[in-house]
Enzyme design. Structure first.
Site, short mmCIF file in Angstrom:
data_model
loop_
_atom_site.label_atom_id
_atom_site.label_comp_id
_atom_site.label_asym_id
_atom_site.label_seq_id
_atom_site.Cartn_x
_atom_site.Cartn_y
_atom_site.Cartn_z
N CYS A 1 -10.17 -4.84 -22.51
CA CYS A 1 -11.24 -4.03 -23.11
C CYS A 1 -11.23 -4.01 -24.63
CB CYS A 1 -11.14 -2.60 -22.59
SG CYS A 1 -11.46 -2.50 -20.83
N1 NAD Z 1 -9.30 -3.32 -16.41
C1 NAD Z 1 -9.69 -2.28 -17.11
O1 NAD Z 1 -8.87 -1.50 -17.56
C2 NAD Z 1 -11.16 -1.99 -17.37
C3 NAD Z 1 -11.51 -0.72 -17.82
C4 NAD Z 1 -12.84 -0.44 -18.03
C5 NAD Z 1 -13.80 -1.42 -17.86
N2 NAD Z 1 -13.44 -2.67 -17.44
C6 NAD Z 1 -14.51 -3.65 -17.25
O2 NAD Z 1 -14.75 -3.83 -15.87
C7 NAD Z 1 -15.08 -5.19 -15.60
C8 NAD Z 1 -14.13 -5.76 -14.57
O3 NAD Z 1 -12.82 -5.71 -15.11
P1 NAD Z 1 -11.52 -5.85 -14.19
O4 NAD Z 1 -10.39 -5.46 -15.05
O5 NAD Z 1 -11.69 -5.18 -12.89
O6 NAD Z 1 -11.51 -7.44 -13.96
P2 NAD Z 1 -10.59 -8.27 -12.93
O7 NAD Z 1 -10.46 -9.63 -13.49
O8 NAD Z 1 -9.38 -7.48 -12.57
O9 NAD Z 1 -11.50 -8.32 -11.62
C9 NAD Z 1 -12.70 -8.98 -11.58
C10 NAD Z 1 -12.86 -9.58 -10.20
O10 NAD Z 1 -14.15 -10.17 -10.12
C11 NAD Z 1 -14.04 -11.34 -9.33
N3 NAD Z 1 -15.19 -12.17 -9.61
C12 NAD Z 1 -15.47 -12.92 -10.70
N4 NAD Z 1 -16.67 -13.50 -10.58
C13 NAD Z 1 -17.17 -13.11 -9.41
C14 NAD Z 1 -18.37 -13.38 -8.73
N5 NAD Z 1 -19.33 -14.14 -9.26
N6 NAD Z 1 -18.55 -12.84 -7.52
C15 NAD Z 1 -17.61 -12.07 -6.95
N7 NAD Z 1 -16.46 -11.75 -7.56
C16 NAD Z 1 -16.24 -12.28 -8.77
C17 NAD Z 1 -12.71 -11.92 -9.74
O11 NAD Z 1 -12.23 -12.81 -8.75
C18 NAD Z 1 -11.84 -10.68 -9.87
O12 NAD Z 1 -11.19 -10.35 -8.68
C19 NAD Z 1 -15.04 -5.91 -16.94
O13 NAD Z 1 -16.33 -5.94 -17.50
C20 NAD Z 1 -14.15 -5.01 -17.78
O14 NAD Z 1 -14.46 -5.13 -19.16
C21 NAD Z 1 -12.13 -2.97 -17.18
#
Ligand code: NAD
Length: 455
Positions: A275
Site C-alpha cells: 500500500c
Molecule cells: N494487503 C493489504 O494490507 C491491503 C490493505 C488495504 C488495501 N489493499 C488493496 O487491496 C487489493 C488487494 O490486495 P491484497 O493484498 O489482497 O493482494 P493479494 O496479492 O494478496 O491478493 C490478490 C489476489 O487476487 C488474485 N487475482 C489476481 N488477478 C485476478 C483475476 N483477474 N481474477 C481473479 N483473481 C485474481 C491473485 O491470485 C491473488 O490471490 C489491492 O488493491 C491492495 O492495494 C491491500
C-alpha cells in the site's frame, strides 16, 4: 412487482444473496470469511489454483484468518472457491479485491482489475451489485469498471449496481480486523450506496457512506498518502538527527506525549507492503493528468526510497569501526518481511538493502521466522536465499547483523551478546551498546585504536 433494488436488498437482509469475492488474497479471503460468518454463501474466485484448493480443503493461508474459521465455514457449506468465473451466473454480489501494483515507470498497473472485470462482465446479469475494493486512483470505478460492465448492454445504477469501498486491512493487527474497521462506501447512485451499505452492514460494525465512488477512492489515497508523507518527514528527521548527534527515537517518543496535534511516526529502512509505497503514486499519476504537480507525494517518495541507501552506508560506517570493508564481509539481515510479525515480503526494503550490500561485495544471509525463502535469483547470482537460524551460537560468524524487521520472536539479548556489530534500523534494541549502531541516532564514537566506545 418489486423493483430490482428492493429484491436485492431483501436478499441481502435475508442472507439469501449469494456473495462472491474476486481475488482471495490478504484482503479478499478475510472478507469472504466475514461474509460467510454473517450467513451468506460466499464464493471466492481466484486464478491461483493453490488458494482455491486451500479454501476448498478448509485451510487458511493468510495468518490473520484462522484455519478453524475456514474449515468450519466450508464444512457448513457457506464458503467455497473456484477459478471459474462462470460461477458469477449464480452470484448476486461481487467484491473485487485484486492487486493494483505499479509498473516500473510508477504508472498504475490496471491489468488485474481489467482482467477481473472482463471475467465478471461475461456473466453479469441484471440485479447484481459489483463493488471494487482494490486501492486505485479516483475515477477508476466510473472510467474503467463502469464502461466495461456497461458494454454488456446493462446500465449501472439501473440494471446492476456499482460501488467503490476501500479496504483498510492492516495485516498482523490483532485489534483491528475486517469486521471492526469502519468501512467507507461510495455508490454510483444512491441505490448503489444503499445496497453496498446493506451488504457490508451485515458483516462489518461501522459503515461510513460518502457521496460518490470518487470520494471513496480518494479517501483511501488520502489515508495512505498521509502515512507516506509523514514517514517521509520522520525519515528526513532521522537523517538530520544522525548529522546532529540527536536520537530521533527519543525525540519522537517525547513528542508523542503531547496529547493533541501530534501523531507519532517512526523512521525505518524504507517503505514496504502493497500500500504505502504504491498507492500515493496512483494519486500523483492521476493528478498529473489534470496538470497538477503533487509535490508532497514525490518528495516523500524520494526520501523514503533513499532510506535503503542510508542503511547500506550505516553498515559501511559500522564495519569501518572494525577496519573492515563491506566488500567480503559476512552480513546477516535480521528480518526481511516489510513489517514485524508478518510474512509479507511485498516491496520490502530488505530486498533493496540486501541488493545494495551485495552490489558492494558483501556476502548476505538472512534470518526470518516468517519467510523461509527469498526469491532473489535475479539479483543474487542466480540462486534463491534460504533463511538461516539466528539462535545462540549462530551469530558470531557474521561481521555485522542488520535488523531490518523487528520481529518480536527474535532473541535480541542473544543477538546483542553474540554479534560483533549490529545496525538496528528499528530501534529494536533498547539498551545502548558500543557495538549497536542505530538509524537516526548518535552511534559509538571511534577511539584512536579504531575500537568503538559509547558516545
Ligand atoms: N494487503 C493489504 O494490507 C491491503 C490493505 C488495504 C488495501 N489493499 C488493496 O487491496 C487489493 C488487494 O490486495 P491484497 O493484498 O489482497 O493482494 P493479494 O496479492 O494478496 O491478493 C490478490 C489476489 O487476487 C488474485 N487475482 C489476481 N488477478 C485476478 C483475476 N483477474 N481474477 C481473479 N483473481 C485474481 C491473485 O491470485 C491473488 O490471490 C489491492 O488493491 C491492495 O492495494 C491491500
Amino acid at each position: 412487482m418489486a423493483a430490482a433494488v428492493d429484491i436485492l436488498r431483501d436478499k441481502i437482509r435475508s442472507r439469501k444473496a449469494r456473495a462472491g469475492v474476486v481475488g482471495l488474497g490478504y484482503v479478499g479471503l478475510p472478507l469472504a470469511v466475514e461474509l460467510a460468518k454473517a450467513g451468506f454463501h460466499a464464493t471466492g474466485i481466484d486464478l491461483d489454483e493453490r488458494k482455491v484448493q486451500s479454501v476448498n480443503d478448509g485451510r487458511s493461508y493468510i495468518p490473520d484468518v484462522p484455519t478453524a474459521d475456514v474449515q468450519a465455514l466450508h464444512a457448513k457449506g457457506l464458503l467455497d472457491a473456484t477459478t471459474d468465473f462462470a460461477v458469477v451466473k449464480d452470484l448476486d454480489t461481487i467484491n473485487i479485491c485484486v492487486p493494483t501494483p505499479l509498473r516500473k515507470t510508477k504508472d498504475p498497473d490496471m491489468s488485474y482489475i481489467v482482467s477481473a472485470v472482463e471475467g465478471i462482465a461475461k456473466y453479469l446479469h441484471p440485479g447484481m451489485l459489483i463493488i471494487l475494493e482494490s486501492t486505485t486512483y479516483p475515477g477508476t470505478t466510473d472510467e474503467v469498471v463502469q464502461p466495461m460492465l456497461e458494454a454488456t448492454g446493462l446500465k449501472a445504477g439501473v440494471d446492476f449496481y456499482l460501488a467503490f469501498s476501500p479496504e483498510r486491512v492492516d495485516p498482523g493487527n490483532p485489534t483491528f480486523q475486517t469486521h471492526n474497521v469502519p468501512k467507507v462506501v461510495g455508490g454510483f447512485t444512491p441505490n448503489c450506496s444503499m445496497l453496498a451499505k446493506e451488504l457490508y452492514g451485515s458483516a462489518i460494525e461501522t459503515i461510513v457512506p460518502v457521496s460518490s465512488t470518487r470520494v471513496a477512492e480518494m479517501v483511501k489515497l488520502l489515508e495512505n498518502t498521509f502515512r507516506a508523507v509523514n514517514i517521509g518527514l520522520v525519515n528526513e528527521l532521522a537523517l538530520m538527527c544522525d548529522r546532529m548527534n540527536i536520537d530521533v527515537w527519543e525525540v519522537v517518543d517525547a513528542a508523542r506525549t503531547k496529547p493533541f496535534g501530534f501523531m507519532a511516526f517512526y523512521p525505518g529502512p524504507g517503505l514496504g507492503g502493497h500500500c504505502i509505497p504504491i498507492d500515493p503514486f496512483y494519486l500523483s499519476w492521476k493528478a498529473k493528468q489534470t496538470g497538477f504537480d503533487p509535490r508532497f507525494i514525490e518528495l516523500a517518495g524520494h526520501i523514503n526510497a533513499g532510506m535503503p541507501h542510508y542503511v547500506a552506508d550505516k553498515v559501511a560506517d559500522a564495519l569501518n569501526t572494525r577496519r573492515k570493508a563491506v566488500n567480503g564481509s559476512n552480513i546477516l539481515i535480521a528480518g526481511v518481511a516489510y513489517k514485524r510479525d508478518i510474512d509479507d515480503m511485498r516491496e520490502s526494503p530488505a530486498m533493496d538493502v540486501m541488493g545494495l550490500l551485495l552490489a558492494r561485495g558483501a556476502k548476505i544471509a538472512y534470518a526470518d521466522p516468517y519467510v523461509p525463502v527469498v526469491h532473489a535469483r535475479e539479483w543474487s547470482g542466480g540462486y534463491d536465499l534460504h533463511a538461516v537460524d539466528m539462535t545462540r551460537g549462530q551469530i558470531a560468524q557474521y561481521d555485522c547483523v542488520v535488523v531490518i524487521t523487528d520481529h518480536r520472536t527474535f532473541d535480541y539479548q542473544t543477538l546483542v551478546a553474540e554479534a560483533d556489530l549490529i545496525v538496528d534500523t528499528r530501534n529494536a534494541i533498547k539498551e545502548r551498546h558500543p557495538h549497536v549502531f542505530r538509524l537516526g541516532a548518535p552511534h559509538a564514537a571511534h577511539s584512536t585504536e579504531g575500537k568503538a566506545v559509547i558516545a
